[in-house]
Design a protein around this motif. Structure first.
Motif, PDB file in Angstrom:
ATOM      1  N   ARG A   1       0.811  -1.219   0.000  1.00 48.42           N
ATOM      2  CA  ARG A   1       0.000   0.000   0.000  1.00 48.42           C
ATOM      3  C   ARG A   1       0.843   1.267   0.000  1.00 48.42           C
ATOM      4  O   ARG A   1       0.330   2.356   0.203  1.00 48.42           O
ATOM      5  CB  ARG A   1      -0.940  -0.011   1.213  1.00 48.42           C
ATOM      6  CG  ARG A   1      -1.912  -1.184   1.177  1.00 48.42           C
ATOM      7  CD  ARG A   1      -2.868  -1.163   2.346  1.00 48.42           C
ATOM      8  NE  ARG A   1      -3.738  -2.344   2.329  1.00 48.42           N
ATOM      9  CZ  ARG A   1      -4.670  -2.595   3.237  1.00 48.42           C
ATOM     10  NH1 ARG A   1      -4.874  -1.747   4.224  1.00 48.42           N
ATOM     11  NH2 ARG A   1      -5.410  -3.681   3.153  1.00 48.42           N
TER      12      ARG A   1
ATOM     13  N   ASP B   1       2.738   4.516  -1.274  1.00 49.74           N
ATOM     14  CA  ASP B   1       2.431   5.463  -2.340  1.00 49.74           C
ATOM     15  C   ASP B   1       3.573   5.507  -3.361  1.00 49.74           C
ATOM     16  O   ASP B   1       4.749   5.407  -3.003  1.00 49.74           O
ATOM     17  CB  ASP B   1       2.230   6.867  -1.768  1.00 49.74           C
ATOM     18  CG  ASP B   1       0.986   6.970  -0.907  1.00 49.74           C
ATOM     19  OD1 ASP B   1       0.202   6.011  -0.880  1.00 49.74           O
ATOM     20  OD2 ASP B   1       0.814   8.013  -0.250  1.00 49.74           O
TER      21      ASP B   1
ATOM     22  N   GLY C   1      -0.127   4.763 -10.635  1.00 46.91           N
ATOM     23  CA  GLY C   1       0.385   4.994  -9.298  1.00 46.91           C
ATOM     24  C   GLY C   1      -0.542   4.473  -8.234  1.00 46.91           C
ATOM     25  O   GLY C   1      -1.545   3.793  -8.517  1.00 46.91           O
ATOM     26  N   GLN C   2      -0.197   4.788  -6.991  1.00 44.36           N
ATOM     27  CA  GLN C   2      -0.972   4.332  -5.852  1.00 44.36           C
ATOM     28  C   GLN C   2      -0.939   5.393  -4.759  1.00 44.36           C
ATOM     29  O   GLN C   2       0.124   5.912  -4.423  1.00 44.36           O
ATOM     30  CB  GLN C   2      -0.396   3.024  -5.321  1.00 44.36           C
ATOM     31  CG  GLN C   2      -1.136   2.457  -4.119  1.00 44.36           C
ATOM     32  CD  GLN C   2      -0.715   1.035  -3.838  1.00 44.36           C
ATOM     33  OE1 GLN C   2      -1.312   0.108  -4.366  1.00 44.36           O
ATOM     34  NE2 GLN C   2       0.317   0.859  -3.026  1.00 44.36           N
ATOM     35  N   VAL C   3      -2.121   5.721  -4.229  1.00 42.92           N
ATOM     36  CA  VAL C   3      -2.249   6.682  -3.145  1.00 42.92           C
ATOM     37  C   VAL C   3      -3.119   6.053  -2.073  1.00 42.92           C
ATOM     38  O   VAL C   3      -4.271   5.676  -2.342  1.00 42.92           O
ATOM     39  CB  VAL C   3      -2.871   8.009  -3.637  1.00 42.92           C
ATOM     40  CG1 VAL C   3      -3.044   8.973  -2.463  1.00 42.92           C
ATOM     41  CG2 VAL C   3      -2.003   8.640  -4.718  1.00 42.92           C
ATOM     42  N   ASP C   4      -2.557   5.908  -0.876  1.00 37.78           N
ATOM     43  CA  ASP C   4      -3.286   5.343   0.256  1.00 37.78           C
ATOM     44  C   ASP C   4      -3.867   3.963  -0.061  1.00 37.78           C
ATOM     45  O   ASP C   4      -4.981   3.632   0.359  1.00 37.78           O
ATOM     46  CB  ASP C   4      -4.397   6.309   0.693  1.00 37.78           C
ATOM     47  CG  ASP C   4      -4.952   5.965   2.077  1.00 37.78           C
ATOM     48  OD1 ASP C   4      -4.212   5.372   2.883  1.00 37.78           O
ATOM     49  OD2 ASP C   4      -6.134   6.273   2.329  1.00 37.78           O
TER      50      ASP C   4
ATOM     51  N   ARG D   1      -4.990   2.130  -6.349  1.00 35.73           N
ATOM     52  CA  ARG D   1      -4.217   2.248  -7.576  1.00 35.73           C
ATOM     53  C   ARG D   1      -5.011   3.017  -8.642  1.00 35.73           C
ATOM     54  O   ARG D   1      -6.232   2.910  -8.716  1.00 35.73           O
ATOM     55  CB  ARG D   1      -3.877   0.857  -8.134  1.00 35.73           C
ATOM     56  CG  ARG D   1      -2.793   0.131  -7.351  1.00 35.73           C
ATOM     57  CD  ARG D   1      -3.402  -0.702  -6.239  1.00 35.73           C
ATOM     58  NE  ARG D   1      -2.408  -1.405  -5.443  1.00 35.73           N
ATOM     59  CZ  ARG D   1      -1.996  -2.629  -5.700  1.00 35.73           C
ATOM     60  NH1 ARG D   1      -2.467  -3.289  -6.723  1.00 35.73           N
ATOM     61  NH2 ARG D   1      -1.101  -3.195  -4.923  1.00 35.73           N
TER      62      ARG D   1
ATOM     63  N   ARG E   1      -8.310  -2.383  -1.964  1.00 40.66           N
ATOM     64  CA  ARG E   1      -6.969  -2.437  -1.380  1.00 40.66           C
ATOM     65  C   ARG E   1      -6.537  -3.889  -1.242  1.00 40.66           C
ATOM     66  O   ARG E   1      -7.293  -4.718  -0.734  1.00 40.66           O
ATOM     67  CB  ARG E   1      -6.967  -1.781   0.003  1.00 40.66           C
ATOM     68  CG  ARG E   1      -7.004  -0.264  -0.003  1.00 40.66           C
ATOM     69  CD  ARG E   1      -6.764   0.205   1.405  1.00 40.66           C
ATOM     70  NE  ARG E   1      -6.660   1.640   1.532  1.00 40.66           N
ATOM     71  CZ  ARG E   1      -7.609   2.418   2.016  1.00 40.66           C
ATOM     72  NH1 ARG E   1      -8.754   1.877   2.408  1.00 40.66           N
ATOM     73  NH2 ARG E   1      -7.424   3.708   2.117  1.00 40.66           N
TER      74      ARG E   1
END
Length: 287
Positions: free
Chosen positions: A37, A39, A69-72, A75, A89
């Motif tokens: 997970r 970022d 990308g990935q935030v918190d 994706r 998630r």
């Protein structure tokens, strides 16, 4: 080699041939065994050669962005005119990934007759910009054939025109495979298809009697159904460092075959071609 960055770059590479062309590629998500997970963002831009319109035999160039990308833990994928988010998630399982989330595509098909080389199609009525919104589901597995880092994924997306332009839906199943060749290079292949509603066929592939009188093309009524299948490939190579970070060269291409009412439309069979090609090359940077 980081699985997270390897698979993320694979996703961007597979997306490259889809820039400015809707529904051609899935959003394979990145993954990391230590912290899946965390970022990150891989962003880039490229030059794309693509048909003047869907079914055209004339080609032009455009520029398009790409990012994954990935935030918190969520994706996302931006591939030219397509944006999607994976709202599931992932846990800490090393090989399986379930995906589901929203998707949006901006359809630019035939919105500007000045950009169409064929004089007959250029005399047809322009179409308005369409926004297609929906969702997708999918499943992927890493460590399939060649190494712990290769990936096989299958997705199914559905989107519907919310702007009232073609007022129909589009189903798009896709199967994709990516594998690293070394710490500096990877390749990917994918196959996909599109099934569309009657409104899509009528909007983009029919010729009304009034349009026939102006353009010289015969009048034609297209219905919905199986519109096309697509086969594509992609390649990424690290220019600085390796696939875990730095500047990357990303390239790819697709072959698309229009079938049924869509391939038989005079816009395609007379003024264009059932065989559609697209290519892209660009740079991406991971950070």
């Amino acid at each position: 080699m980081s699985i997270r960055f390897c698979l993320a770059l694979a996703g961007l590479a597979i997306s490259a041939p889809a820039l400015a062309q809707e529904g051609s590629a899935p959003p394979p998500p990145p993954e990391a065994p230590s912290d899946p997970r965390a970022d990150f963002v891989i962003a880039g831009a490229g030059a794309v050669v693509l048909p003047d319109f869907e079914g055209s035999s004339d080609y032009g160039f455009t520029a398009a962005p790409g990012a994954i990308g990935q935030v918190d833990g969520f994706r996302f994928l931006l591939a030219g005119n397509r944006f999607s988010v994976d709202l599931i998630r992932d846990g800490y399982g090393p090989t399986w990934d379930v995906q589901a989330g929203p998707i949006a595509v901006v359809n630019f098909n035939r919105i500007n007759n000045d950009a169409i080389s064929d004089p007959r199609v250029a005399l047809l009525a322009e179409r308005s910009l369409a926004l297609e919104v929906g969702g997708y589901v999918g499943i992927g597995k890493t460590g399939v054939l060649t190494s712990d880092y290769d990936r096989l994924s299958a997705t199914l997306s559905y989107r519907h025109d919310v702007t009232g332009v073609h007022k129909s839906g589009i189903w798009a199943p896709t199967l994709a495979y990516t594998t690293p060749l070394s710490t500096k290079a990877l390749v990917g292949i994918f196959v996909s298809a599109e099934i569309v509603g009657d409104g899509y066929g009528q909007t983009y592939f029919s010729v009304t009697p009034a349009e026939a009188a102006v353009s010289g093309l015969p009048a034609y009524q297209a219905d919905g159904g199986f519109k096309n299948w697509t086969l594509g490939s992609a390649f990424a190579h690290s220019l600085t460092g390796d696939l875990t970070g730095g500047l990357q060269l990303v390239a790819g291409g697709t072959y698309r075959k229009l079938v049924g009412d869509f391939g038989d439309s005079p816009i395609v069979a007379i003024a264009g071609s059932r065989d559609q090609w697209l290519g892209a090359v660009g740079l991406a940077y991971s950070f």
